[in-house]
Scaffold this motif. Structure first.
Motif, PDB file in Angstrom:
ATOM      1  N   PHE A   1       0.838  -1.197   0.000  1.00  0.00           N
ATOM      2  CA  PHE A   1       0.000   0.000   0.000  1.00  0.00           C
ATOM      3  C   PHE A   1       0.877   1.252   0.000  1.00  0.00           C
TER       4      PHE A   1
ATOM      5  N   ASP B   1       2.617   2.378  -3.354  1.00  0.00           N
ATOM      6  CA  ASP B   1       1.764   2.875  -4.434  1.00  0.00           C
ATOM      7  C   ASP B   1       1.042   4.169  -4.067  1.00  0.00           C
ATOM      8  N   THR B   2       1.218   4.639  -2.831  1.00  0.00           N
ATOM      9  CA  THR B   2       0.496   5.840  -2.390  1.00  0.00           C
ATOM     10  C   THR B   2       1.446   6.941  -1.943  1.00  0.00           C
ATOM     11  N   ASP B   3       2.709   6.841  -2.346  1.00  0.00           N
ATOM     12  CA  ASP B   3       3.740   7.843  -2.070  1.00  0.00           C
ATOM     13  C   ASP B   3       4.160   7.921  -0.610  1.00  0.00           C
TER      14      ASP B   3
ATOM     15  N   LYS C   1       6.930   5.176  -6.820  1.00  0.00           N
ATOM     16  CA  LYS C   1       5.903   4.158  -6.988  1.00  0.00           C
ATOM     17  C   LYS C   1       6.532   2.786  -7.212  1.00  0.00           C
TER      18      LYS C   1
ATOM     19  N   THR D   1      -3.351   1.422  -4.860  1.00  0.00           N
ATOM     20  CA  THR D   1      -4.166   2.611  -4.555  1.00  0.00           C
ATOM     21  C   THR D   1      -5.650   2.256  -4.569  1.00  0.00           C
TER      22      THR D   1
ATOM     23  N   TYR E   1      -5.585   7.457   6.251  1.00  0.00           N
ATOM     24  CA  TYR E   1      -4.717   8.067   5.249  1.00  0.00           C
ATOM     25  C   TYR E   1      -5.503   8.395   3.980  1.00  0.00           C
ATOM     26  N   GLN E   2      -6.328   7.454   3.521  1.00  0.00           N
ATOM     27  CA  GLN E   2      -7.111   7.696   2.305  1.00  0.00           C
ATOM     28  C   GLN E   2      -8.053   8.887   2.488  1.00  0.00           C
TER      29      GLN E   2
ATOM     30  N   VAL F   1      -6.009  12.105   2.281  1.00  0.00           N
ATOM     31  CA  VAL F   1      -5.698  12.428   0.889  1.00  0.00           C
ATOM     32  C   VAL F   1      -6.917  13.010   0.191  1.00  0.00           C
TER      33      VAL F   1
ATOM     34  N   GLN G   1      -2.809  15.198  -0.840  1.00  0.00           N
ATOM     35  CA  GLN G   1      -1.710  14.250  -0.654  1.00  0.00           C
ATOM     36  C   GLN G   1      -0.599  14.812   0.228  1.00  0.00           C
TER      37      GLN G   1
END
Length: 882
Positions: A144, A147-149, A154, A236, A372-373, A376, A381
């Motif tokens: 995870f 792919d989400t910085d 990436k 993501t 976190y999602q 964002v 972000q």
């Protein structure tokens, strides 16, 4: 094929349109070649279903439709032929609804898990299971994060493993161990711990996720390939709403073969959460409009709400609640002109209990990912990344037996929180300070989907849990496991300002356990605030489990109007009965005698307890009569539920005392009598041994020489009417059925009505899926208006009409006649006439549906039991609620 005109490959391989793209490669480049095939424009243009790469030593392939992959030695290629069956037009791919990524990721993780255990069997033992689960949770986080910085670049984790580990996988475990160690070491300490430069860019994660042991099992070449396959997905797209539960299945032996059996869809979870508290928050948001003060007060209220799932599994309900509350908070911030404001909703407000430690760990991880999602989504972000790491150490999801823990200590109504000793991923050190934050005036909502487990399917330890929660009596022995959560929640609500809502099997609203459960909940002063009537509970998984469920929301406050849901329809009613229809808060109790004076009592039939010696087949009876014609007077017809429904003819010896001397003069009869005596005498049961003194008789005799109605004790739920018939005085009804002796013909019209069927299906409940009848709970409690002689005469005609229609189709059985797909038209018409005559007695017209039937019956039951209520200080032997 490569040279043929039909080959569409742009990589020098073989590409068959709508089928497969194959490419051979140099040694050690199979994984990279498979990636090239997947990225090939020609693969997409030709709509290839599969890609396949091999160097002659190793072999990898992917099903582009489902995302399933396979990796093995080339020599083992034939073992995976089933993987390619769709190429032959044999479809093995299930339709997957909603988010297919979670299914795909879980499938690949499962392959990796199994492959690792194949080469490291000691990691599958009970002693190492925890370590293996920790490894999976850490890998999930890394996939995870890359792919989400959260990790710079990436695919950074997967690429680092691919680059730094040998293609023969000999040092893959060492590379991963080093990365894990880096993520557990603060940057200022890395020089001292000799973290290599290639691992320097990985951040310090903390949160106990990478603390403790950093040992990693050895990887085979195939396991390494699967690891890279998993990392190749776009993480993501992870959906923490259900992903946690799916990862749980990877680590559970009993669930791995049924990936996706128990993962609840978002719409179903919202059926619980929306009416419990989310709808109210949204209505308050609507009411606030753009008023800054009202919006601020609502935001403060939301920040103090605690959501508690005492059977949280991998956190599905908690994650959905968190995301929905964040959405409301974000809208408040937008209206107040504060879109970048940090969330005031702490993750520690979302508390849970889970029996197994791994799901509890995954629940915390799912909430961390959800946080976190949301950051964002609502704050961008940059701000989300700035505040995400290091992870916090709080332990707010507890691993333990929910039914043996004190919920008030784990989720107190105000003030302090949890102090739990644990060695899990988010491990709680012994000296950890309590999670402490102001929650004065906050609300607590309990929710979830506790384990169902019927009364007869519980383990010994689960029965002990039930006995502990129910405290006294034997009621718990007839109750589903889920009822224990209702009682625990009721105890919690009694001491706090809280409400709860659980998903349950519909059986909690049927049969005896209604009284067992609601006598206690009503005793606490609780009320049903909303309910979803029975519906099919579906989930997001590939194996889409379907169970008939209900949702019941309960609290101490009685709303002025209660919400009752049927499918997508919502009704507002004054109150909801425990049978989940509009009606009084009253449950049906077993009655020793009928409430209606017009009805005759119903009893269980006669029990032989004879080891089969007093019962004969038709052939045995015929041989006995042939040898001794006078024995015919000792034989009677014998019927239980099976004989009633399927006409399996049996006879029995029914010997009165004044015929005993005659009976013993017949050798075959005497032999049977003596066999009964021997059987009963040797029994371990004292009562059975007592019946040895009368070996010529059934042990328990209910029979009367009169007209009788026989009623099936159990019956298929598919039938529209309860199997029943009228019998003459020469037939014996067994204890496998019920009997009304001295019955009036019109009583058959009551038993065989749609009205009575609706009552029995609700009040008596089911045995597995079959309808279960009860004399005291179903017939004696049945509310019947006082009948006139004209009513009785009309019902008698109706009953005779049903019997004549059946006779017209002789020798068809009850099973034949009442098959819902082939019920004869004249028999159906006879029942329709019967239903109309009976229902007009109640309301002057036909009822619209079973819901209306039940509402009327329960209303009448309430009035009838109230009119015969016991004097103050006394209690009826059987009757109205205490």
């Amino acid at each position: 094929m490569r040279a043929g005109a039909s080959n569409k490959s742009d990589l020098g391989g073989v590409l068959q349109t709508s089928n497969i793209h194959i490419l051979t490669c140099d040694a050690g480049r199979v994984t990279q070649t498979l990636a090239a095939l997947k990225a090939s424009p020609a693969t997409a243009k030709a709509k290839a279903k599969f890609i396949l790469a091999t160097d002659g030593a190793d072999f990898e392939a992917e099903d582009l439709t489902s995302g399933e992959t396979v990796a093995c030695a080339f020599k083992d290629f034939p073992d995976h032929f089933g993987f390619f069956l769709p190429l032959a037009g044999i479809s093995t791919v299930r339709q997957i609804s909603e988010n297919a990524f979670d299914i795909r990721a879980t499938s690949r993780l499962n392959r990796l898990y199994v492959e690792l255990l194949k080469d490291n069997p000691e990691w599958g033992t009970a002693e190492r299971r925890h370590d293996m689960n920790n490894l999976m949770a850490r890998l999930i986080f890394c996939f995870f994060a890359e792919d989400t910085d959260i990790f710079v670049g990436k695919g950074r984790f997967t690429e680092t493993v691919a680059q730094m580990s040998a293609k023969d996988s000999s040092n893959t475990h060492e590379v991963i161990t080093t990365l894990f160690r880096a993520m557990n070491t603060k940057r200022e300490d890395r020089a001292a711990t000799k973290i290599p430069r290639w691992a320097e860019d990985f951040p310090y994660v903390n949160g106990q996720l990478f603390s403790g042991g950093d040992e990693v099992p050895r990887f085979s070449k195939i396991a390494r390939s699967y690891l890279l396959h998993v990392g190749g997905l776009d993480w993501t797209k992870i959906n923490p709403d259900i992903f946690g539960s799916m990862i749980q299945a990877v680590a559970e032996d009993e669930e791995r073969g049924e990936l996706g059996m128990h993962y609840t869809s978002v719409p179903n979870i919202l059926k619980v959460l929306n009416p419990l508290f989310l709808d109210d928050l949204r209505s308050k948001l609507e009411e606030a409009g753009d008023n800054p003060r009202m919006l601020l007060n609502l935001r403060k209220r939301i920040a103090k709400i605690r959501v508690f799932d005492p059977a949280c599994g991998s956190g599905n309900f908690l994650v959905i609640a968190y995301k929905e509350m964040r959405a409301i908070e974000a809208e408040i911030n937008r209206r107040r002109g504060e879109p970048d404001l940090a969330s005031e909703i702490p993750l520690t407000n979302f508390r849970g209990i889970e029996l197994r430690d791994f799901p509890a760990e995954i629940a915390r991880l799912a909430l961390v990912i959800a946080e976190y999602q949301c950051d964002v989504l609502y704050r961008g972000q940059k701000l989300a990344l700035a505040e995400f790491l290091p992870l916090r150490n709080e332990n707010w999801i507890v691993s333990g037996n929910s039914l043996r823990l004190d919920w008030l200590k784990l989720c107190p109504p105000t003030g302090t929180g949890v102090k739990v000793q644990s060695d899990d991923l988010f491990g709680t050190p012994l000296n950890q300070a309590e999670i402490d934050f102001a929650n004065e005036g906050g609300e607590t909502y309990i929710c979830g989907n506790p384990q169902f487990k019927g009364a007869r399917k519980q383990s010994k330890s689960q029965k002990q849990d039930m006995a502990l929660v129910f405290e006294q009596g034997n009621d718990f022995k007839d109750c589903d496991y889920v009822t224990a959560w209702y009682l625990k929640a009721a105890e919690y609500v009694k001491n706090t300002d809280a409400a709860f809502a659980f998903v349950s099997t519909s059986s909690v609203c049927e049969g005896e356990q209604v009284a067992h459960l609601w006598s206690r909940l009503y005793g606490y002063g609780l009320h049903i605030q909303f309910a979803h009537q029975g519906f099919k509970w579906r989930n997001n998984a590939a194996n889409n489990a379907v169970v008939q469920c209900v949702i019941i929301g309960v609290g101490a406050a009685k709303p002025t109007r209660c919400a009752l849901y049927q499918g997508e329809t919502k009704r507002e009613v004054d109150s909801i009965s425990p049978y989940l229809i509009s009606g009084a808060e009253r449950y049906v109790r077993a009655e020793d005698v009928p409430l209606s004076r017009d009805l005759h009592p119903m009893v269980m039939g006669s029990m032989a307890r004879d080891d089969g010696n007093l019962i004969l087949t038709v052939d045995e009876a015929a041989r006995l009569i042939e040898c001794q014609p006078a024995a015919e007077q000792l034989l009677r017809g014998l019927l239980g539920s099976q004989e009633l429904i399927h006409v399996r003819n049996r006879k029995c010896l029914w010997i009165e005392d004044d015929h005993l001397k005659f009976a013993t003069e017949i050798p075959e009869v005497l032999k049977r009598i003596e066999a009964v005596r021997a059987f009963r005498s040797s029994s371990s049961a004292k009562t059975t041994r007592g019946y040895a003194a009368i070996p010529h008789k059934f042990a328990q005799r209910a029979h009367r020489d009169s007209l009788a109605i026989i009623v099936a004790a159990t019956s298929s739920e598919e039938r529209e009417y309860i199997p029943a018939d009228l019998l003459g005085p020469t037939n014996i009804i067994t204890n496998a059925a019920y009997a009304i002796y001295g019955a009036s013909v019109w009583e058959l019209a009551i038993v065989a009505s749609r009205l009575h069927m609706a009552w029995i299906a609700t009040v008596c409940g089911k045995l597995e899926t079959r309808l279960r009848y009860s004399s005291t709970l179903g017939w004696h409690s049945f509310p019947l208006p006082t009948l006139t002689e004209k009513n009785k005469a009309d019902l008698t005609c109706c009953a005779e009409g049903i019997l004549l229609a059946r006779e017209h189709h002789f020798p068809a059985t009850i099973a034949d006649l009442y098959d819902p797909e082939s019920m004869p038209a004249d028999l159906r018409a006879a029942h329709e006439r019967n239903d109309e005559v009976l229902e007009r007695i109640y309301i002057g017209r036909r009822f619209k549906n079973d819901t209306e039937r039940l509402e009327k019956l329960l209303d009448l039951y309430t009035k009838m039991t109230a009119s015969v209520a016991p004097a103050k200080g006394k209690r009826r032997k059987a009757g109205a609620n205490a």
